[in-house]
Scaffold this motif. Structure first.
Motif, PDB file in Angstrom:
ATOM      1  N   VAL A  60      22.449  49.160  38.363  1.00 24.38           N
ATOM      2  CA  VAL A  60      22.957  50.377  37.656  1.00 24.38           C
ATOM      3  C   VAL A  60      22.498  50.327  36.071  1.00 24.38           C
ATOM      4  CG1 VAL A  60      24.923  51.723  36.867  1.00 24.38           C
ATOM      5  CG2 VAL A  60      24.755  50.426  39.127  1.00 24.38           C
ATOM      6  N   SER A  61      21.536  51.371  35.765  1.00 24.98           N
ATOM      7  CA  SER A  61      20.771  51.124  34.362  1.00 24.98           C
ATOM      8  C   SER A  61      21.381  52.268  33.670  1.00 24.98           C
ATOM      9  CB  SER A  61      19.274  50.953  34.489  1.00 24.98           C
ATOM     10  OG  SER A  61      18.678  52.249  35.025  1.00 24.98           O
ATOM     11  N   SER A  62      22.218  52.918  34.106  1.00 24.14           N
ATOM     12  CA  SER A  62      22.748  54.106  33.407  1.00 24.14           C
ATOM     13  C   SER A  62      24.150  54.696  33.506  1.00 24.14           C
ATOM     14  CB  SER A  62      21.982  55.287  33.647  1.00 24.14           C
ATOM     15  OG  SER A  62      21.748  55.613  35.301  1.00 24.14           O
ATOM     16  N   ILE A  63      24.929  54.936  32.918  1.00 28.22           N
ATOM     17  CA  ILE A  63      26.389  55.209  33.028  1.00 28.22           C
ATOM     18  C   ILE A  63      26.736  56.919  32.544  1.00 28.22           C
ATOM     19  CG2 ILE A  63      27.480  53.021  32.816  1.00 28.22           C
ATOM     20  CD1 ILE A  63      28.402  53.850  29.867  1.00 28.22           C
ATOM     21  N   LYS A  64      27.762  57.455  32.823  1.00 29.00           N
ATOM     22  CA  LYS A  64      27.799  58.639  32.090  1.00 29.00           C
ATOM     23  C   LYS A  64      29.417  58.818  31.652  1.00 29.00           C
ATOM     24  CE  LYS A  64      27.904  63.367  32.548  1.00 29.00           C
ATOM     25  NZ  LYS A  64      27.570  64.400  33.790  1.00 29.00           N
ATOM     26  N   LEU A  65      29.166  59.443  30.572  1.00 30.82           N
ATOM     27  CA  LEU A  65      30.625  59.841  29.780  1.00 30.82           C
ATOM     28  C   LEU A  65      30.722  61.297  29.671  1.00 30.82           C
ATOM     29  CD1 LEU A  65      30.553  56.889  27.136  1.00 30.82           C
ATOM     30  CD2 LEU A  65      31.827  56.887  29.280  1.00 30.82           C
ATOM     31  N   PHE A  66      31.969  61.729  29.872  1.00 29.76           N
ATOM     32  CA  PHE A  66      32.560  63.191  29.559  1.00 29.76           C
ATOM     33  C   PHE A  66      33.041  63.425  28.360  1.00 29.76           C
ATOM     34  CE2 PHE A  66      31.149  65.509  33.226  1.00 29.76           C
ATOM     35  CZ  PHE A  66      30.755  64.442  34.278  1.00 29.76           C
ATOM     36  N   MET A  67      32.734  64.374  27.380  1.00 33.00           N
ATOM     37  CA  MET A  67      33.346  64.713  26.199  1.00 33.00           C
ATOM     38  C   MET A  67      34.348  65.962  26.508  1.00 33.00           C
ATOM     39  SD  MET A  67      30.420  64.062  23.624  1.00 33.00           S
ATOM     40  CE  MET A  67      31.612  64.069  22.101  1.00 33.00           C
ATOM     41  N   ALA A  68      34.611  66.383  27.624  1.00 35.87           N
ATOM     42  CA  ALA A  68      35.219  67.603  28.046  1.00 35.87           C
ATOM     43  C   ALA A  68      35.937  66.939  29.520  1.00 35.87           C
ATOM     44  CB  ALA A  68      34.423  68.610  28.226  1.00 35.87           C
ATOM     45  N   TYR A  69      36.910  68.266  29.915  1.00 37.22           N
ATOM     46  CA  TYR A  69      37.612  67.894  31.100  1.00 37.22           C
ATOM     47  C   TYR A  69      38.706  66.890  31.068  1.00 37.22           C
ATOM     48  CZ  TYR A  69      33.582  70.213  33.297  1.00 37.22           C
ATOM     49  OH  TYR A  69      32.471  71.182  33.540  1.00 37.22           O
ATOM     50  N   LYS A  70      39.584  67.264  29.900  1.00 37.90           N
ATOM     51  CA  LYS A  70      40.585  66.407  29.731  1.00 37.90           C
ATOM     52  C   LYS A  70      41.522  66.134  30.916  1.00 37.90           C
ATOM     53  CE  LYS A  70      43.323  65.388  25.551  1.00 37.90           C
ATOM     54  NZ  LYS A  70      43.766  65.764  24.266  1.00 37.90           N
TER      55      LYS A  70
ATOM     56  N   ILE B 297      37.686  73.598  23.454  1.00 38.10           N
ATOM     57  CA  ILE B 297      37.586  74.439  24.296  1.00 38.10           C
ATOM     58  C   ILE B 297      38.917  74.861  25.450  1.00 38.10           C
ATOM     59  CG2 ILE B 297      36.369  74.515  26.808  1.00 38.10           C
ATOM     60  CD1 ILE B 297      33.926  73.382  25.416  1.00 38.10           C
ATOM     61  N   ASP B 298      39.533  73.883  25.606  1.00 37.71           N
ATOM     62  CA  ASP B 298      40.778  73.690  26.478  1.00 37.71           C
ATOM     63  C   ASP B 298      41.663  74.991  25.807  1.00 37.71           C
ATOM     64  OD1 ASP B 298      39.977  72.302  28.244  1.00 37.71           O
ATOM     65  OD2 ASP B 298      41.380  70.567  27.969  1.00 37.71           O
ATOM     66  N   GLU B 299      41.787  74.776  24.274  1.00 40.81           N
ATOM     67  CA  GLU B 299      42.659  75.752  23.560  1.00 40.81           C
ATOM     68  C   GLU B 299      42.156  77.139  23.669  1.00 40.81           C
ATOM     69  OE1 GLU B 299      45.405  75.010  22.615  1.00 40.81           O
ATOM     70  OE2 GLU B 299      45.873  76.892  21.325  1.00 40.81           O
ATOM     71  N   LEU B 300      40.966  77.311  23.434  1.00 43.86           N
ATOM     72  CA  LEU B 300      40.300  78.401  23.600  1.00 43.86           C
ATOM     73  C   LEU B 300      40.555  79.239  24.990  1.00 43.86           C
ATOM     74  CD1 LEU B 300      36.849  78.105  21.826  1.00 43.86           C
ATOM     75  CD2 LEU B 300      38.746  79.113  20.982  1.00 43.86           C
ATOM     76  N   VAL B 301      40.205  78.383  25.897  1.00 40.97           N
ATOM     77  CA  VAL B 301      40.464  78.900  27.304  1.00 40.97           C
ATOM     78  C   VAL B 301      42.161  79.396  27.428  1.00 40.97           C
ATOM     79  CG1 VAL B 301      40.610  78.240  29.819  1.00 40.97           C
ATOM     80  CG2 VAL B 301      38.587  77.528  28.497  1.00 40.97           C
ATOM     81  N   LYS B 302      42.943  78.549  27.054  1.00 44.59           N
ATOM     82  CA  LYS B 302      44.257  78.930  26.986  1.00 44.59           C
ATOM     83  C   LYS B 302      44.627  80.254  26.450  1.00 44.59           C
ATOM     84  CE  LYS B 302      46.756  74.894  26.602  1.00 44.59           C
ATOM     85  NZ  LYS B 302      47.343  74.091  25.794  1.00 44.59           N
TER      86      LYS B 302
ATOM     87  N   MET C 125      30.597  74.615  20.008  1.00 40.69           N
ATOM     88  CA  MET C 125      31.268  73.480  20.490  1.00 40.69           C
ATOM     89  C   MET C 125      30.414  72.417  21.168  1.00 40.69           C
ATOM     90  SD  MET C 125      34.436  73.436  19.516  1.00 40.69           S
ATOM     91  CE  MET C 125      33.614  73.482  17.714  1.00 40.69           C
ATOM     92  N   GLU C 126      29.314  72.960  21.857  1.00 44.88           N
ATOM     93  CA  GLU C 126      28.318  72.027  22.664  1.00 44.88           C
ATOM     94  C   GLU C 126      27.667  71.479  21.281  1.00 44.88           C
ATOM     95  OE1 GLU C 126      25.570  73.720  25.095  1.00 44.88           O
ATOM     96  OE2 GLU C 126      24.191  71.902  25.153  1.00 44.88           O
ATOM     97  N   ALA C 127      27.235  71.925  20.312  1.00 40.29           N
ATOM     98  CA  ALA C 127      26.624  71.293  19.302  1.00 40.29           C
ATOM     99  C   ALA C 127      27.338  70.325  18.512  1.00 40.29           C
ATOM    100  CB  ALA C 127      26.203  72.287  18.252  1.00 40.29           C
ATOM    101  N   GLU C 128      28.657  70.546  18.269  1.00 38.77           N
ATOM    102  CA  GLU C 128      29.343  69.533  17.592  1.00 38.77           C
ATOM    103  C   GLU C 128      29.605  68.372  18.614  1.00 38.77           C
ATOM    104  OE1 GLU C 128      32.796  67.247  16.818  1.00 38.77           O
ATOM    105  OE2 GLU C 128      32.658  68.697  18.820  1.00 38.77           O
ATOM    106  N   ALA C 129      29.823  68.658  19.723  1.00 41.69           N
ATOM    107  CA  ALA C 129      29.827  67.411  20.679  1.00 41.69           C
ATOM    108  C   ALA C 129      28.724  66.533  20.858  1.00 41.69           C
ATOM    109  CB  ALA C 129      30.618  67.675  21.977  1.00 41.69           C
ATOM    110  N   THR C 130      27.587  67.442  20.689  1.00 38.17           N
ATOM    111  CA  THR C 130      26.207  66.655  20.786  1.00 38.17           C
ATOM    112  C   THR C 130      26.078  65.808  19.592  1.00 38.17           C
ATOM    113  OG1 THR C 130      25.497  68.417  22.068  1.00 38.17           O
ATOM    114  CG2 THR C 130      23.531  67.121  21.148  1.00 38.17           C
TER     115      THR C 130
END
Ligand code: DUC
Ligand code: ZN
Ligand code: ZN
Length: 471
Positions: free
Chosen positions: A146-156, A190-195, A216-221
């Motif tokens: 396994v030479s790669s992992i994945k992390l998410f900055m969304a979907y709290k 994003i969760d707040e904007l959705v609410k 919000m994509e650019a900020e997280a990127t």
């Protein structure tokens, strides 16, 4: 058995030339102007056709539990669809249950892939930090390839990790030569904007787009890239959808961050207007990041041309329209996020990229095969050259076809590209020397696909030179 592909135009990331290709057993053994056939050889006539390395889709969500439901394709339907569409290897995401061991999760997912029609690897998703994660990462890398992992900055609450978790995990991954995929969107905001939107009665699919703005994509990127820089770790930003986010990748690359970017066919071909289709049709196009204003497409194509974007991956995350997408008929936030693309990524990239003159043939091969092989350590894949696996797609550029759910192998009641006519028809797909697709039909056997043990970054020399190349 010896196979000779005759009279074709061979395309590699380095060049386009007329040649015959010899495959003995599973491996490419010779490429020459003319290879003399012998009795017993299997001959494939590729006159007036392109002979291309098999596509490598490093972004798939087959058999993936998500948002209280699960994706519509498993490894059976998904990998058959992939093969028919010219993809000969995938890297799928795992999805560990909360608190589960990463090793147990990896074993479980290797098992899920047992009936694969094509070769498959698995990126390990990590959805929380613990000391055990740091202990298991080296085992995953050494014993499970396994030479790669994945992390998410969304979907709290489901997948999201915080900055500190991201830093600690990336640091360990970097020390091991493991690259971190990042889903970069600011989940909290994003969760707040959705609410807010739902509270204001804004429930249609178009509000999915409005509540996940490019900024919000650019900020997280930018944040992910800065954290990777601090951790001195290689990072791969998945599904870059817009100019604002790509700008952050550009800045990071200029600073010397080991940063790589991917985009997807839906961001290159579709736009936010699809979310506004009447009769809830827009629900079919809900994915995250969302489809963007059309002008972003030119910026993304330009990014592929100039190397800012290394890879095109499908982010194949399919949900049925009836019964799955319709869960959010009265509330867009309940629409499962994801779009299909695995069967169509290769033809779409060929048509909108090469045929319509946006990218060269070599760039096409680089983005769909060579670069993903190098970044994710598929040392036997990614190129038509002696010693590589006989993973080959033969494509007739003089014929066209119309994409439709009626004829697809994807287990899905719609196709996001329905009715689009694409130039280029795949006539043969070979996987490790075996013909698995002929004239649009899957003729291989299920279970023939092998789990791929992948190399880590330090073993892929051209990637290690990338930093100097990009300055
Ligand atoms: N985006 C999607 O659209 N689906 C799966 C997860 C993701 O990041
Ligand atoms: Zn994602
Ligand atoms: Zn994804």
């Amino acid at each position: 058995m010896r196979t000779i592909i005759q009279n074709g135009t061979v395309v590699t990331a380095g060049g386009v030339f007329k040649a015959d290709v010899e495959i003995q057993g599973t491996t490419i053994t010779s490429i020459a102007q003319k290879i003399k056939p012998e009795i017993g050889d299997r001959l494939i006539d590729a006159s007036h056709q392109y002979v291309l390395p098999g596509g490598i889709d490093v972004h798939t969500h087959l058999a993936w539990p998500f948002q209280s439901t699960g994706t519509a394709d498993d490894f059976v339907s998904g990998t058959k669809a992939a093969a028919v569409g010219g993809i000969t290897s995938i890297i799928n995401f795992t999805n560990p249950k909360r608190g589960a061991s990463l090793i147990d999760t990896q074993k479980e997912w290797i098992e899920k892939g047992k009936l694969s029609a094509i070769d498959y690897g698995l990126h390990a998703i990590i959805n929380e930090y613990s000391d055990r994660v740091l202990e298991e990462l080296p085992i995953l890398a050494e014993e499970y390839g396994v030479s790669s992992i994945k992390l998410f900055m969304a979907y709290k609450g489901e997948l999201m990790v915080n900055d500190l978790e991201m830093y600690k995990i990336m640091k360990k991954a970097g020390e091991l030569g493991v690259i971190t995929n990042v889903h970069a969107e600011n989940g909290d905001v994003i969760d707040e904007l959705v609410k807010q939107a739902i509270a204001e009665g804004k429930t249609d699919p178009i509000y999915h787009g409005y509540t996940r703005p490019t900024i919000m994509e650019a900020e997280a990127t930018g944040r992910a890239l800065a954290i990777a820089e601090a951790a001195d770790a290689p990072v791969y930003i998945v599904h870059v959808s817009c100019a604002d986010a790509l700008q952050k990748v550009n800045e990071a690359k200029k600073r010397g961050v080991k940063a790589f970017a991917e985009t997807c066919p839906h961001y290159l071909v579709l736009d936010i207007s699809y979310l506004d289709l009447p009769d809830f049709e827009g629900g079919k196009y809900v994915c995250s990041p969302p489809l963007r204003e059309k002008w972003n497409q030119d910026v993304l194509w330009n990014g592929i041309r100039n190397g800012l974007i290394s890879v095109v991956g499908s982010d194949h995350c399919p949900f049925q329209f009836e019964g799955q997408k319709t869960l959010g008929k009265d509330d867009f936030s309940k629409i499962p996020n994801g779009m299909p693309g695995l069967e169509d990524i290769f033809p779409l990239l060929y048509h909108f990229g090469v045929h319509e003159g946006r990218i060269s043939l070599q760039k096409f091969v680089e983005a769909i095969s060579t670069a993903p092989a190098e970044l994710f350590g598929l040392s036997k894949k990614g190129s038509i050259s002696v010693g590589k696996d006989g993973d080959i797609v033969i494509l007739d550029p003089n014929r066209s076809r119309v994409i439709s759910a009626e004829t697809q192998y994807q287990n899905l009641d719609y196709n996001a590209y329905e009715g689009m006519e694409v130039q280029g028809v795949i006539t043969h797909v070979l996987s490790r020397g075996e013909i698995i697709v002929k004239d649009g039909h899957f003729i291989g056997e299920l279970g023939r696909g092998k789990y791929i043990l992948r190399d880590r970054l330090q073993k892929t020399p051209s990637l290690n030179q990338q930093k100097e190349m990009q300055v």
